[in-house]
Scaffold this motif. Structure first.
Motif, short mmCIF file in Angstrom:
data_model
loop_
_atom_site.label_atom_id
_atom_site.label_comp_id
_atom_site.label_asym_id
_atom_site.label_seq_id
_atom_site.Cartn_x
_atom_site.Cartn_y
_atom_site.Cartn_z
N GLU A 46 0.82 -1.21 0.00
CA GLU A 46 0.00 0.00 0.00
C GLU A 46 0.86 1.26 0.00
O GLU A 46 0.51 2.27 -0.61
N VAL A 47 2.02 1.22 0.65
CA VAL A 47 2.93 2.36 0.64
C VAL A 47 3.55 2.51 -0.75
O VAL A 47 3.64 3.61 -1.29
N SER A 50 1.08 4.03 -3.12
CA SER A 50 0.92 5.45 -2.81
C SER A 50 2.08 6.27 -3.37
O SER A 50 1.89 7.36 -3.92
N GLN A 52 3.96 5.45 -5.95
CA GLN A 52 3.81 5.47 -7.40
C GLN A 52 2.78 6.51 -7.84
O GLN A 52 3.01 7.25 -8.79
N GLN A 53 1.65 6.57 -7.14
CA GLN A 53 0.61 7.53 -7.47
C GLN A 53 1.12 8.95 -7.31
O GLN A 53 0.90 9.81 -8.17
N SER A 54 1.81 9.23 -6.21
CA SER A 54 2.37 10.56 -5.98
C SER A 54 3.37 10.93 -7.07
O SER A 54 3.40 12.07 -7.54
#
Length: 81
Positions: A46-47, A50, A52-54
């Motif tokens: 999950e980190v 996150s 990658q999305q950022s």
């Protein structure tokens, strides 16, 4: 996906450099120890997602930025007078 069964204290080795060791099993919780070279990044999924999305958001141009760039390329002004 490779599926392996391991008991507490048993390990899995990946490419001679990464070792996963089962530290404990308590109900639905499994604690895993990871030994890897310092240059190998290790994240909970999950980190990682996150991050990658950022990263995607920080490099993707905003619509207003694209409009300003297109306006400049067309020789227009980027501000109102």
């Amino acid at each position: 996906m490779l599926v392996l069964s391991r008991k507490k204290g048993e390990s899995i080795v990946i490419q001679d450099q990464i070792e996963l060791t089962i530290l404990s099993v308590e109900g639905d919780i499994v604690k895993v120890g990871i030994s890897a070279p310092k240059n190998v990044d290790i994240f909970r999924k999950e980190v990682y997602l996150s991050i990658q999305q950022s990263n995607r958001e920080s490099v993707s141009p905003q619509k207003s930025d694209l409009n300003a760039l297109m306006n400049r390329l067309r020789g227009g002004s980027t501000h109102k007078e």
